[in-house]
Design a protein around this motif. Structure first.
Motif, PDB file in Angstrom:
ATOM      1  N   MET A   1       0.774  -1.037  -0.108  1.00 53.44           N
ATOM      2  CA  MET A   1       0.036   0.039   0.112  1.00 53.44           C
ATOM      3  C   MET A   1       0.963   1.377   0.129  1.00 53.44           C
ATOM      4  O   MET A   1       1.865   1.297   0.323  1.00 53.44           O
ATOM      5  CB  MET A   1      -0.880   0.026   1.235  1.00 53.44           C
ATOM      6  CG  MET A   1      -2.113  -1.029   1.189  1.00 53.44           C
ATOM      7  SD  MET A   1      -3.292  -0.972   2.614  1.00 53.44           S
ATOM      8  CE  MET A   1      -2.215  -1.360   3.957  1.00 53.44           C
ATOM      9  N   ILE A   2       0.432   2.195  -0.523  1.00 57.92           N
ATOM     10  CA  ILE A   2       0.991   3.613  -0.571  1.00 57.92           C
ATOM     11  C   ILE A   2       0.023   4.529  -0.110  1.00 57.92           C
ATOM     12  O   ILE A   2      -0.941   4.811  -0.545  1.00 57.92           O
ATOM     13  CB  ILE A   2       1.637   3.809  -2.013  1.00 57.92           C
ATOM     14  CG1 ILE A   2       2.128   2.795  -2.767  1.00 57.92           C
ATOM     15  CG2 ILE A   2       2.300   5.004  -1.966  1.00 57.92           C
ATOM     16  CD1 ILE A   2       2.574   3.145  -4.140  1.00 57.92           C
ATOM     17  N   ALA A  23      -4.858   9.737   1.254  1.00 60.41           N
ATOM     18  CA  ALA A  23      -5.309   8.894  -0.028  1.00 60.41           C
ATOM     19  C   ALA A  23      -4.313   7.558   0.439  1.00 60.41           C
ATOM     20  O   ALA A  23      -3.327   7.482   0.560  1.00 60.41           O
ATOM     21  CB  ALA A  23      -5.206   9.351  -1.348  1.00 60.41           C
ATOM     22  N   VAL A  24      -5.181   6.347   0.302  1.00 61.04           N
ATOM     23  CA  VAL A  24      -4.269   4.888   0.186  1.00 61.04           C
ATOM     24  C   VAL A  24      -4.546   4.366  -0.876  1.00 61.04           C
ATOM     25  O   VAL A  24      -5.687   4.089  -1.679  1.00 61.04           O
ATOM     26  CB  VAL A  24      -4.567   3.935   1.450  1.00 61.04           C
ATOM     27  CG1 VAL A  24      -4.210   2.761   1.457  1.00 61.04           C
ATOM     28  CG2 VAL A  24      -4.674   4.819   2.534  1.00 61.04           C
ATOM     29  N   TRP A  25      -3.340   3.812  -1.888  1.00 57.43           N
ATOM     30  CA  TRP A  25      -3.311   3.303  -2.892  1.00 57.43           C
ATOM     31  C   TRP A  25      -3.056   1.742  -2.845  1.00 57.43           C
ATOM     32  O   TRP A  25      -2.066   1.420  -2.025  1.00 57.43           O
ATOM     33  CB  TRP A  25      -2.283   4.013  -3.941  1.00 57.43           C
ATOM     34  CG  TRP A  25      -2.235   3.504  -5.111  1.00 57.43           C
ATOM     35  CD1 TRP A  25      -2.905   3.997  -6.322  1.00 57.43           C
ATOM     36  CD2 TRP A  25      -1.515   1.967  -5.686  1.00 57.43           C
ATOM     37  NE1 TRP A  25      -2.491   2.901  -7.514  1.00 57.43           N
ATOM     38  CE2 TRP A  25      -1.792   1.917  -7.026  1.00 57.43           C
ATOM     39  CE3 TRP A  25      -0.799   1.132  -4.819  1.00 57.43           C
ATOM     40  CZ2 TRP A  25      -1.392   0.948  -7.719  1.00 57.43           C
ATOM     41  CZ3 TRP A  25      -0.486   0.168  -5.676  1.00 57.43           C
ATOM     42  CH2 TRP A  25      -0.578  -0.190  -7.042  1.00 57.43           C
ATOM     43  N   ARG A  26      -4.063   0.830  -2.924  1.00 55.46           N
ATOM     44  CA  ARG A  26      -3.861  -0.573  -2.807  1.00 55.46           C
ATOM     45  C   ARG A  26      -4.155  -1.262  -4.026  1.00 55.46           C
ATOM     46  O   ARG A  26      -5.280  -1.207  -4.654  1.00 55.46           O
ATOM     47  CB  ARG A  26      -4.495  -1.097  -1.674  1.00 55.46           C
ATOM     48  CG  ARG A  26      -4.486  -2.193  -1.412  1.00 55.46           C
ATOM     49  CD  ARG A  26      -5.111  -2.926  -0.459  1.00 55.46           C
ATOM     50  NE  ARG A  26      -4.905  -4.455  -0.467  1.00 55.46           N
ATOM     51  CZ  ARG A  26      -5.410  -5.284  -1.200  1.00 55.46           C
ATOM     52  NH1 ARG A  26      -5.786  -4.872  -2.286  1.00 55.46           N
ATOM     53  NH2 ARG A  26      -5.267  -6.541  -1.256  1.00 55.46           N
ATOM     54  N   ASP A  27      -3.304  -1.528  -4.845  1.00 55.23           N
ATOM     55  CA  ASP A  27      -3.719  -2.579  -5.870  1.00 55.23           C
ATOM     56  C   ASP A  27      -4.461  -1.991  -7.086  1.00 55.23           C
ATOM     57  O   ASP A  27      -5.412  -2.508  -7.127  1.00 55.23           O
ATOM     58  CB  ASP A  27      -4.072  -3.829  -5.300  1.00 55.23           C
ATOM     59  CG  ASP A  27      -4.103  -5.026  -6.406  1.00 55.23           C
ATOM     60  OD1 ASP A  27      -3.282  -4.927  -7.332  1.00 55.23           O
ATOM     61  OD2 ASP A  27      -4.944  -5.957  -6.386  1.00 55.23           O
ATOM     62  N   LYS A  49      -5.336   9.035  -9.575  1.00 52.90           N
ATOM     63  CA  LYS A  49      -6.087   9.404 -10.457  1.00 52.90           C
ATOM     64  C   LYS A  49      -7.564   9.533  -9.481  1.00 52.90           C
ATOM     65  O   LYS A  49      -7.737   8.333  -8.731  1.00 52.90           O
ATOM     66  CB  LYS A  49      -6.574   7.983 -11.354  1.00 52.90           C
ATOM     67  CG  LYS A  49      -5.404   8.266 -12.721  1.00 52.90           C
ATOM     68  CD  LYS A  49      -5.703   7.427 -13.769  1.00 52.90           C
ATOM     69  CE  LYS A  49      -4.871   7.671 -14.950  1.00 52.90           C
ATOM     70  NZ  LYS A  49      -4.974   6.719 -15.890  1.00 52.90           N
ATOM     71  N   ARG A  50      -8.599  10.280  -9.719  1.00 55.18           N
ATOM     72  CA  ARG A  50      -9.856  10.319  -9.023  1.00 55.18           C
ATOM     73  C   ARG A  50     -10.656   9.373  -9.273  1.00 55.18           C
ATOM     74  O   ARG A  50     -11.456   8.793  -8.568  1.00 55.18           O
ATOM     75  CB  ARG A  50     -10.495  11.912  -9.165  1.00 55.18           C
ATOM     76  CG  ARG A  50      -9.355  12.633  -8.443  1.00 55.18           C
ATOM     77  CD  ARG A  50      -9.998  14.207  -8.928  1.00 55.18           C
ATOM     78  NE  ARG A  50      -9.814  14.461 -10.323  1.00 55.18           N
ATOM     79  CZ  ARG A  50      -9.787  15.806 -10.950  1.00 55.18           C
ATOM     80  NH1 ARG A  50     -10.196  16.895 -10.204  1.00 55.18           N
ATOM     81  NH2 ARG A  50      -9.693  15.783 -12.163  1.00 55.18           N
ATOM     82  N   SER A  51     -10.472   8.787 -10.835  1.00 55.67           N
ATOM     83  CA  SER A  51     -11.300   7.683 -11.019  1.00 55.67           C
ATOM     84  C   SER A  51     -11.156   6.515 -10.367  1.00 55.67           C
ATOM     85  O   SER A  51     -12.046   5.511 -10.259  1.00 55.67           O
ATOM     86  CB  SER A  51     -11.233   7.519 -12.670  1.00 55.67           C
ATOM     87  OG  SER A  51      -9.897   7.424 -12.725  1.00 55.67           O
ATOM     88  N   GLN A  52     -10.050   6.374  -9.755  1.00 57.84           N
ATOM     89  CA  GLN A  52      -9.602   5.189  -9.195  1.00 57.84           C
ATOM     90  C   GLN A  52     -10.175   4.908  -7.529  1.00 57.84           C
ATOM     91  O   GLN A  52      -9.869   3.897  -6.994  1.00 57.84           O
ATOM     92  CB  GLN A  52      -7.994   5.147  -8.801  1.00 57.84           C
ATOM     93  CG  GLN A  52      -7.311   4.915 -10.364  1.00 57.84           C
ATOM     94  CD  GLN A  52      -5.979   4.458 -10.164  1.00 57.84           C
ATOM     95  OE1 GLN A  52      -5.387   4.967  -9.306  1.00 57.84           O
ATOM     96  NE2 GLN A  52      -5.306   3.641 -10.972  1.00 57.84           N
ATOM     97  N   ARG A 381       2.238   4.620 -10.212  1.00 59.12           N
ATOM     98  CA  ARG A 381       1.340   3.856 -11.509  1.00 59.12           C
ATOM     99  C   ARG A 381       2.007   2.537 -11.678  1.00 59.12           C
ATOM    100  O   ARG A 381       1.423   1.537 -11.910  1.00 59.12           O
ATOM    101  CB  ARG A 381       1.409   4.470 -12.465  1.00 59.12           C
ATOM    102  CG  ARG A 381       0.632   5.953 -12.210  1.00 59.12           C
ATOM    103  CD  ARG A 381       0.891   6.940 -13.479  1.00 59.12           C
ATOM    104  NE  ARG A 381       0.327   8.242 -12.724  1.00 59.12           N
ATOM    105  CZ  ARG A 381       0.470   9.454 -13.772  1.00 59.12           C
ATOM    106  NH1 ARG A 381       1.209   9.495 -14.584  1.00 59.12           N
ATOM    107  NH2 ARG A 381      -0.072  10.651 -12.876  1.00 59.12           N
ATOM    108  N   SER A 382       3.354   2.573 -11.686  1.00 63.72           N
ATOM    109  CA  SER A 382       4.054   1.303 -12.193  1.00 63.72           C
ATOM    110  C   SER A 382       4.179   0.299 -11.156  1.00 63.72           C
ATOM    111  O   SER A 382       4.480  -0.840 -11.380  1.00 63.72           O
ATOM    112  CB  SER A 382       5.067   1.417 -13.053  1.00 63.72           C
ATOM    113  OG  SER A 382       6.019   2.244 -12.098  1.00 63.72           O
ATOM    114  N   ASN A 383       3.862   0.782  -9.753  1.00 66.66           N
ATOM    115  CA  ASN A 383       4.114  -0.405  -8.780  1.00 66.66           C
ATOM    116  C   ASN A 383       3.653  -1.832  -9.033  1.00 66.66           C
ATOM    117  O   ASN A 383       4.134  -2.510  -8.720  1.00 66.66           O
ATOM    118  CB  ASN A 383       3.419   0.376  -7.398  1.00 66.66           C
ATOM    119  CG  ASN A 383       3.955  -0.330  -6.405  1.00 66.66           C
ATOM    120  OD1 ASN A 383       5.070  -0.907  -6.252  1.00 66.66           O
ATOM    121  ND2 ASN A 383       3.183  -0.325  -5.184  1.00 66.66           N
ATOM    122  N   ASN A 384       2.370  -1.836  -9.391  1.00 65.38           N
ATOM    123  CA  ASN A 384       1.622  -3.129  -9.552  1.00 65.38           C
ATOM    124  C   ASN A 384       2.260  -3.822 -10.466  1.00 65.38           C
ATOM    125  O   ASN A 384       2.456  -5.038 -10.021  1.00 65.38           O
ATOM    126  CB  ASN A 384       0.160  -2.638 -10.239  1.00 65.38           C
ATOM    127  CG  ASN A 384      -0.620  -3.820  -9.895  1.00 65.38           C
ATOM    128  OD1 ASN A 384      -0.456  -4.708  -8.808  1.00 65.38           O
ATOM    129  ND2 ASN A 384      -1.955  -3.900 -10.584  1.00 65.38           N
TER     130      ASN A 384
END
Lengths: 415, 415
Positions: A1-2, A23-27, A49-52, A381-384
């Protein structure tokens, strides 16, 4: 997670600090914890991205924690979103959204699923998915307020394929059974034990978001053994009276929760505007709990430093790059990683060399250092994709066997 | 008046453009036209005090034009404001504010005066003060929308005191009568004519704010002979169909209004996110109306360049400073202006020289250039005082008799 803090101010923004939002980015999916004014723009600025966004969690109804909500949801409307979004918060959240959209004459073209918690709730799993769940507990603030914990479920251990083949495992169903913890009996009667083949279950990542509150036992429960705890630290210890009166935490309160919960990293946020230098608060928290950092807007926090592998070159590499011969290759590997993996190593190496007309070493060095700096913005973006590769496409001799343990904050200069 | 665009985006913010809002500073009071998300923070960043806001004008109820309102008013509440604030906008404004404050359990400690306009209104003076008034007219958008004009009332001409004394005027009441346009009869029977002593009435400053709308006659009426017109230019001419459909203006529409209204300066704003380079729109508008500029966030626009006198050194001075001997004095005059006026010139000059141990000329030059850059942020606050001085404390020989006419944008490098 970021984890990306979008705003770290309390109550009112300052010229440099936005209102509360994380904001928490996960997968590939974004979880928003609180939505202070301008959170939607901060997301853009942070490369998210807000759409995410799939879930938004509101802690309580002080305007600084939800004033960006209508703006953000309107933008999703303009973006012609059609995917469902889940909004979690105190009772009244749906009323707020519906009234305001009706006032502005907006007929939403996407579905909002509301999960509203009443004041007497004690503990609830507000979201429960296959890979993770989100737990909510009430906190102790001047008005009804909720803390959240995002917990990944434990993943089964890794199967040692080589060992399995040695012992005669060949069918898919056998692997599945082993992974599920069942022993497998082969045709010749031998029993292959799951415990021999499958490693320990891998614990899931975890993150807790606790604001606004005084110290309370529920905070400790939410933060128990988390990798990252974001906790408010509105005041310094000298204003503990004011903290008590307004239902907020001091930096020491945050450290206390972190200590009792044995969190791995405490990140303090929600600074009162009187502290132009938030490191005053950091010092106080660090006295009691060393692995503490201040939330810096748009500065990502990786819950697991291993996630950075392959995204941002660890510093240990840099020395080697500057010494050894293979520096060009190593630098380029970062740029072209995704393409690389599809080709064989030998071929690609040569191709890359042909492409550039061997510029001087000096210019190469300077170019590489600039690309290292900008690496972080690409990283999210490329983490995944890169995670799957595990950074394994670096040729083996260049990979240090042991990387010095790092906090996520060791490369402060990467921006 | 000083106009500071706080946000120039339309509909949804981009990473660099905030939602619609324009602050107008006039004589210590701030007028806010629309209040997009984060307007309160942009004010801070632009060096404007939120406590100075006395009037807020909302054009219409699209979220991007009022989503910062609750946040801003909450902040005024936290600042313990007790002065009244006036909110002008379409009918429903009071309902919106009251509902949202009730939802958040805020009991305002200052008074809000609402001026609400119903859809069938034709023209109204929504604010009328001694020195200025504000006129509102409906525009032509997809929903009910209002344009505003801030007009200073004409001030009486200046009294030529020398000429008056020559003709025998000595009493205060005589001056008053002359100023009011009455002729004065002296004791010896001579009649002193007002027209001989008092100059032409000085026309008031004016500003119009027009967004969102298609071209419409009311826009022209509002913008008639204004010094500065801020007009939306959401689309370029190639998307005029889309502009028509959504009730917006193209850059050419804005230029048309400016042309017909004979405004002195057109500033276009409210750019669609598709134009990453807003100069595309500028070019189109300039084709039809040359004195056009793009609104740049936080970049102040002076309705009357004369207002800049004494705040920002005109470029003509700079050459002289670098050539002549009196450069130090001239530079310092800016820093210490307020103190200076109280002292006699000769004394002060010597004092200032003693204070510093005469650093080299080079270092002086570099210091002065940095102070010139930061001058603008101080400018807005000190404008009021300095206007009275009229920059008159510079010794006369250094003042150029004619300053080259400048648009407000000529010193782009002052930031």
């Amino acid at each position: 997670m970021i984890i990306v803090p979008l705003g770290v101010a309390s109550a009112t923004p300052t010229a440099t600090r936005h209102l509360s939002s994380v904001a928490v980015w996960r997968d590939g999916s974004v979880f928003l914890f609180d939505c202070g004014e301008n959170a939607q723009m901060r997301m853009l600025q942070g490369g998210l991205k807000r759409s995410q966004i799939d879930h938004i969690f509101i802690s309580h109804f002080d305007t600084d924690h939800y004033s960006g909500l209508i703006g953000l949801l309107s933008t999703l409307q303009l973006q012609r979103r059609d995917r469902k979004i889940t909004l979690v918060g105190p009772e009244g959240l749906s009323e707020f959204i519906e009234w305001n959209f009706e006032f502005s004459n907006i007929d939403l073209n996407y579905e909002i699923e509301f999960v509203e918690l009443s004041e007497d709730f004690e503990e609830e799993r507000v979201v429960d998915e296959e890979e993770y769940y989100i737990e909510a507990r009430p906190l102790n603030h001047s008005k009804f307020c909720i803390g959240y914990r995002l917990q990944e479920k434990d993943r089964p251990g890794k199967v040692d394929a080589e060992k399995a083949q040695e012992q005669g495992i060949s069918e898919d169903w056998q692997y599945k059974d082993l992974k599920a913890g069942k022993d497998v009996e082969l045709e010749d009667g031998t029993v292959v034990k799951s415990a021999d083949i499958v490693g320990h279950p891998r614990p899931g990542d975890s993150f807790a978001y606790i604001t606004d509150t005084k110290y309370c036992p529920n905070s400790v429960k939410l933060a128990k053994n988390t990798n990252v705890l974001i906790h408010e630290a509105t005041f310094s210890d000298s204003l503990s009276d004011k903290a008590e009166e307004t239902g907020h935490s001091t930096a020491k309160d945050a450290a206390r929760v972190a200590n009792e919960a044995k969190t791995k990293l405490l990140v303090i946020t929600h600074f009162s505007a009187r502290y132009t230098n938030e490191y005053v608060l950091l010092r106080e928290a660090r006295d009691d709990f060393f692995p503490t950092w201040v939330a810096t807007e748009l500065r990502p926090i990786f819950t697991d430093p291993a996630h950075e592998k392959g995204i941002i070159q660890p510093k240990v590499y840099i020395k080697e790059i500057n010494q050894g011969n293979k520096k060009d290759d190593n630098k380029r590997s970062k740029k072209k990683r995704s393409k690389r993996t599809k080709r064989s190593k030998g071929k690609k190496k040569r191709r890359m060399r042909k492409r550039k007309n061997s510029p001087s070493q000096k210019s190469r060095r300077s170019r590489s250092s600039s690309s290292r700096k900008s690496g972080s913005s690409r990283s999210r973006r490329s983490n995944n994709n890169n995670n799957d590769n595990g950074g394994g496409d670096n040729s083996n001799e260049r990979k240090p066997k042991q990387i010095t343990p790092r906090t996520p904050f060791d490369d402060f200069d990467r921006f």
